[in-house]
Design an enzyme around this catalytic site. Structure first.
Site, short mmCIF file in Angstrom:
data_model
loop_
_atom_site.label_atom_id
_atom_site.label_comp_id
_atom_site.label_asym_id
_atom_site.label_seq_id
_atom_site.Cartn_x
_atom_site.Cartn_y
_atom_site.Cartn_z
N GLY A 80 -18.24 -4.99 3.84
CA GLY A 80 -19.61 -5.01 3.31
C GLY A 80 -20.63 -4.86 4.43
N LYS A 96 -1.27 1.43 -1.32
CA LYS A 96 -1.02 1.81 0.09
C LYS A 96 -0.92 0.58 0.99
CE LYS A 96 -5.23 0.94 1.85
NZ LYS A 96 -5.58 0.14 3.05
N THR A 99 -3.39 3.57 7.06
CA THR A 99 -3.02 2.15 7.09
C THR A 99 -1.58 1.94 7.58
OG1 THR A 99 -4.46 2.01 5.17
CG2 THR A 99 -3.29 0.04 5.74
N GLU A 104 -4.67 -7.81 1.68
CA GLU A 104 -4.65 -7.56 0.23
C GLU A 104 -3.25 -7.23 -0.30
OE1 GLU A 104 -6.97 -8.40 -1.56
OE2 GLU A 104 -8.90 -7.45 -1.19
N1 LIG Z 1 -12.14 -4.44 6.65
C1 LIG Z 1 -11.89 -3.16 6.42
O1 LIG Z 1 -11.69 -2.36 7.36
C2 LIG Z 1 -11.88 -2.63 5.01
C3 LIG Z 1 -11.80 -3.47 3.92
N2 LIG Z 1 -11.74 -2.97 2.67
C4 LIG Z 1 -11.61 -3.83 1.51
O2 LIG Z 1 -12.76 -4.63 1.40
C5 LIG Z 1 -12.43 -5.85 0.73
C6 LIG Z 1 -13.05 -6.99 1.52
O3 LIG Z 1 -12.42 -6.96 2.79
P1 LIG Z 1 -13.15 -7.42 4.13
O4 LIG Z 1 -14.61 -7.22 4.03
O5 LIG Z 1 -12.44 -6.79 5.24
O6 LIG Z 1 -12.83 -8.99 4.09
P2 LIG Z 1 -13.22 -10.13 5.09
O7 LIG Z 1 -12.04 -11.01 5.20
O8 LIG Z 1 -13.83 -9.60 6.33
O9 LIG Z 1 -14.38 -10.92 4.31
C7 LIG Z 1 -14.26 -11.33 2.99
C8 LIG Z 1 -15.66 -11.69 2.53
O10 LIG Z 1 -15.64 -11.97 1.13
C9 LIG Z 1 -16.38 -13.16 0.92
N3 LIG Z 1 -15.92 -13.80 -0.29
C10 LIG Z 1 -14.69 -14.24 -0.56
N4 LIG Z 1 -14.66 -14.75 -1.80
C11 LIG Z 1 -15.91 -14.64 -2.29
C12 LIG Z 1 -16.51 -15.00 -3.51
N5 LIG Z 1 -15.83 -15.56 -4.51
N6 LIG Z 1 -17.83 -14.76 -3.68
C13 LIG Z 1 -18.53 -14.18 -2.70
N7 LIG Z 1 -18.02 -13.81 -1.51
C14 LIG Z 1 -16.72 -14.04 -1.32
C15 LIG Z 1 -16.13 -13.99 2.17
O11 LIG Z 1 -17.11 -14.97 2.28
P3 LIG Z 1 -16.86 -16.28 3.17
O12 LIG Z 1 -16.92 -15.83 4.59
O13 LIG Z 1 -18.00 -17.18 2.77
O14 LIG Z 1 -15.52 -16.82 2.77
C16 LIG Z 1 -16.21 -12.92 3.24
O15 LIG Z 1 -17.55 -12.67 3.59
C17 LIG Z 1 -10.89 -5.91 0.68
O16 LIG Z 1 -10.46 -5.62 -0.61
C18 LIG Z 1 -10.46 -4.82 1.64
O17 LIG Z 1 -9.23 -4.21 1.25
C19 LIG Z 1 -11.80 -1.62 2.45
C20 LIG Z 1 -11.90 -0.74 3.49
C21 LIG Z 1 -11.95 -1.18 4.85
O1 LIG Z 2 -8.29 -0.39 3.75
C1 LIG Z 2 -8.40 -0.29 4.94
C2 LIG Z 2 -8.49 1.02 5.63
O2 LIG Z 2 -8.79 2.04 4.74
C3 LIG Z 2 -8.36 -1.50 5.78
O3 LIG Z 2 -7.05 -1.86 5.91
P1 LIG Z 2 -6.62 -3.38 6.13
O4 LIG Z 2 -7.17 -4.17 4.98
O5 LIG Z 2 -5.14 -3.33 6.19
O6 LIG Z 2 -7.23 -3.82 7.44
#
Ligand SMILES: NC(=O)C1=CN([C@@H]2O[C@H](COP(=O)(O)OP(=O)(O)OC[C@H]3O[C@@H](n4cnc5c(N)ncnc54)[C@H](OP(=O)(O)O)[C@@H]3O)[C@@H](O)[C@H]2O)C=CC1
Ligand SMILES: O=C(CO)COP(=O)(O)O
Length: 320
Positions: free
Chosen positions: A11, A185, A242, A270
């Site tokens: 995000g 994936k 990945t 995930e």
């Molecule tokens: N990181 C990456 O490179 C990528 C991630 N994604 C996808 O994005 C999604 C999120 O991953 P990522 O951002 O990396 O995760 P992180 O572990 O970095 O962060 C998770 C976030 O979600 C928040 N959160 C968890 N539960 C809740 C809730 N019930 N309400 C509101 N906020 C909540 C956490 O808040 P708090 O800190 O307060 O617990 C934290 O800010 C995953 O599905 C991932 O597969 C997709 C592409 C790339």
């Molecule tokens: O989805 C992702 C890349 O596209 C991020 O992968 P990971 O959640 O395994 O870090």
């Protein structure tokens, strides 16, 4: 203005990229202390340390203060999405909800866009997915993603607003294919990490990626996904990234299991829950998903990595 709900690594990276377009980006976190910290430091040190948060990223913990109609990008882990929608869906009302998570809900066996459709019926569901590490997006490296929305006109509007100088957005109406490619994936990436961790080499990894892709297609096509979606960024593209990069948490999780090392339960991986969800779901649909089932057993501790390998190698020989 665009709202991003969830201040995790992804995000935050999306907010930084979208801020380049000049409009205000509202970044919401559930924890007021986290918001205060980000406001003070102009960094997200908890989840994405390093990149600066530009001044047009407005930080808030007040989800009720979102202007009406602006799209909401929901970037929380998959297993928390349903609860998030139950808590906040009514407050957010009718607007595009763009899921930014990858996975399958353990209880409902629904993907992110389906979960939005079921748990926030007033919203317009869409999903943003594809090969993209948060750190690459946040540092301005070129990245291509798929925006899938069943309503193509709404999809076109979202495609325009989510494109930035470094983020190239392709459009699709196949939300099923996009969400299943992104979910599955991660499971195959755990398998690939484990095989490298066991010291099995690059040829074994290529075999797992290929046979894993066959499993992804088997399930997704049975669910009505289009084959070209699986061949695209959200399927093949994200699988390739990945399964081959140590920047991936799923891949690193597999590596640790393969090496017999401890894993950190606080890190978002995930593929662990998705492996279990998909194995239960495939059994209901009578679809053969041996790699996913083996990853589920490996992650649950029912098999060691060496036993997991033996399980796959001892399967009956078959036509490709
Ligand atoms: N990181 C990456 O490179 C990528 C991630 N994604 C996808 O994005 C999604 C999120 O991953 P990522 O951002 O990396 O995760 P992180 O572990 O970095 O962060 C998770 C976030 O979600 C928040 N959160 C968890 N539960 C809740 C809730 N019930 N309400 C509101 N906020 C909540 C956490 O808040 P708090 O800190 O307060 O617990 C934290 O800010 C995953 O599905 C991932 O597969 C997709 C592409 C790339
Ligand atoms: O989805 C992702 C890349 O596209 C991020 O992968 P990971 O959640 O395994 O870090």
């Amino acid at each position: 203005m665009i709202a991003i709900l969830g201040s995790g690594a992804f995000g935050t990276a999306l907010a930084i990229s979208l801020a380049q377009n000049g409009g205000d980006i509202l970044l919401w976190a559930q924890d007021p202390d986290h918001v205060a910290e980000m406001r003070n430091t102009r960094q997200n040190t908890r989840r994405l340390p390093g990149p600066r948060l530009p001044d047009n990223i407005l930080l808030t913990d007040d989800i009720g203060a979102l202007p009406a109609d602006i799209p909401a990008l929901i970037s929380v882990p998959m297993q928390t999405l349903r609860g998030f929608l139950d808590d906040h869906g009514a407050t957010l009302g009718a607007r595009p909800f763009v899921a930014c998570c990858k996975g399958i809900d353990l209880e409902t066996h629904l993907g992110p866009a389906e979960t939005i459709a079921r748990h926030a019926p007033d919203a317009l569901p869409a999903i943003l997915t594809g090969p993209s590490f948060a750190t690459d997006i946040a540092t301005g490296l070129p990245t291509a993603l798929t925006l899938a929305c069943a309503d193509d006109d709404a999809g076109k509007t979202l495609q325009q607003s989510l494109t930035t100088p470094n983020l190239r957005i392709y459009r699709s109406t196949d939300t099923t294919g996009a969400e299943l490619g992104g979910a599955l994936k991660n499971v195959i990436a755990i398998a690939c990490g484990a095989s490298i961790g066991l010291g099995l080499g690059d040829s074994a990894r290529a075999a797992l990626m290929t046979r894993g892709f066959a499993e992804m297609q088997r399930l997704a096509l049975k669910r009505g996904a289009r084959p070209e979606t699986l061949m695209g960024l959200s399927g093949f593209g994200d699988l390739a990234l990945t399964c081959t990069s140590e920047l991936s948490r799923n891949y690193r999780h597999g590596l640790a299991l393969g090496r017999g090392e401890d894993v950190d339960p606080m890190i978002t991986v995930e593929g662990v829950a998705t492996a279990r969800a998909v194995t239960e779901w495939a059994a209901e649909l009578a679809i053969d998903m041996p790699i996913c089932a083996t990853v589920a057993d490996l992650c649950a501790g029912h098999l060691s990595a060496a036993e997991a390998l033996q399980t796959l190698l001892s399967r009956p020989l078959k036509e490709e």
